[in-house]
Write a protein that holds these residues in place. Structure first.
Motif, short mmCIF file in Angstrom:
data_model
loop_
_atom_site.label_atom_id
_atom_site.label_comp_id
_atom_site.label_asym_id
_atom_site.label_seq_id
_atom_site.Cartn_x
_atom_site.Cartn_y
_atom_site.Cartn_z
N SER A 1 11.28 -0.42 42.61
CA SER A 1 11.04 -0.72 43.84
C SER A 1 10.71 0.54 44.50
CB SER A 1 11.98 -1.72 44.40
OG SER A 1 13.16 -0.92 44.77
N ASN A 2 10.26 0.39 45.69
CA ASN A 2 10.09 1.62 46.67
C ASN A 2 11.38 2.40 47.01
OD1 ASN A 2 7.20 1.22 46.57
ND2 ASN A 2 7.05 0.48 48.76
N ASP B 1 0.58 -5.85 47.21
CA ASP B 1 1.70 -5.73 46.25
C ASP B 1 1.40 -6.81 44.93
OD1 ASP B 1 3.35 -3.91 47.60
OD2 ASP B 1 4.42 -5.28 48.62
#
Length: 220
Positions: free
Chosen positions: A172-173, A123
């Motif tokens: 974000s995911n 990340d």
């Protein structure tokens, strides 16, 4: 175990980080370097997971060392920039060179250790002092995307293009999954394919690409 190389021209800084990491069960110091050229050689030889890199060093600086490390097609090492300087131009240079994270040395020690883990996991990590405005300003003045780069993006699916756009917007995911009404696991799968297809090391590079090719426009 996450293997780390420490790169800083100040022995005291390296010593402090080495002691800190020695007390952390999931991290270990694989080696140390006092300048960028030595760092590149060390990374090529040891193949660590993360290089904690200072920017201002005599001779080859941290930005050039980061560029050389990422230019090696066999390198899997991710670079976490750790510096006392948070000037915009250093951030731009570090991200352009392929750094996966940017932290400043006056941050809490736990934050720095967590940063190593985040970067090692693939990340991206940007210090809170480096605001979203800074990323948007950086992305607003990109180098032109090459024809080859654009052609690669043309090869992704419509859904992958949607995901790339949302990554560029900083979601974000979990937020991507909610936006597209898909599961988090499916969002992660789309991201994994984007990393492969676009030859991107992490989310930072996807964000840069999303701006470069116009999927996301900087705010006015």
């Amino acid at each position: 175990m996450i293997r780390v190389v420490l790169v800083d021209d100040q022995p005291l800084i390296r010593s402090g980080l080495r002691v800190l990491i020695a007390d952390t069960p999931d991290l270990e110091v694989a080696g140390e370097a006092g300048d960028g050229a030595e760092a590149v050689e060390l990374v090529q030889r040891l193949r660590p997971d993360v290089a904690i890199m200072d920017i201002r060093m005599p001779g080859t600086d941290g930005i050039e060392a980061t560029r050389r490390i990422n230019a090696d097609p066999e390198s899997k090492t991710r670079v976490l920039i750790l510096t006392t300087f948070d000037d915009d131009e250093y951030v731009y240079g570090a991200l352009r060179a392929g750094a996966s994270g940017f932290l400043v040395k006056d941050m809490p020690l736990k934050t720095i250790l967590d940063g190593v883990r985040v970067v090692a996991a693939g990340d991206a990590l940007i210090a809170p002092s480096v605001t979203r405005r800074l990323i948007e300003e950086f992305a607003a003045r990109p180098e032109p995307a090459s024809t080859t780069r654009r052609a690669v993006v043309d090869g992704i699916t419509d859904r992958e293009r949607e995901v790339l756009t949302l990554v560029g917007r900083g979601l974000s995911n979990t937020e991507i999954a909610e936006e597209l009404s898909i599961s988090v696991a499916t969002a992660k799968a789309h991201l994994a394919r984007l990393f492969t297809k676009l030859d991107a090391r992490d989310r930072v590079q996807l964000v840069i690409l999303a701006y470069e090719i116009g999927l996301v426009a900087p705010p006015r």
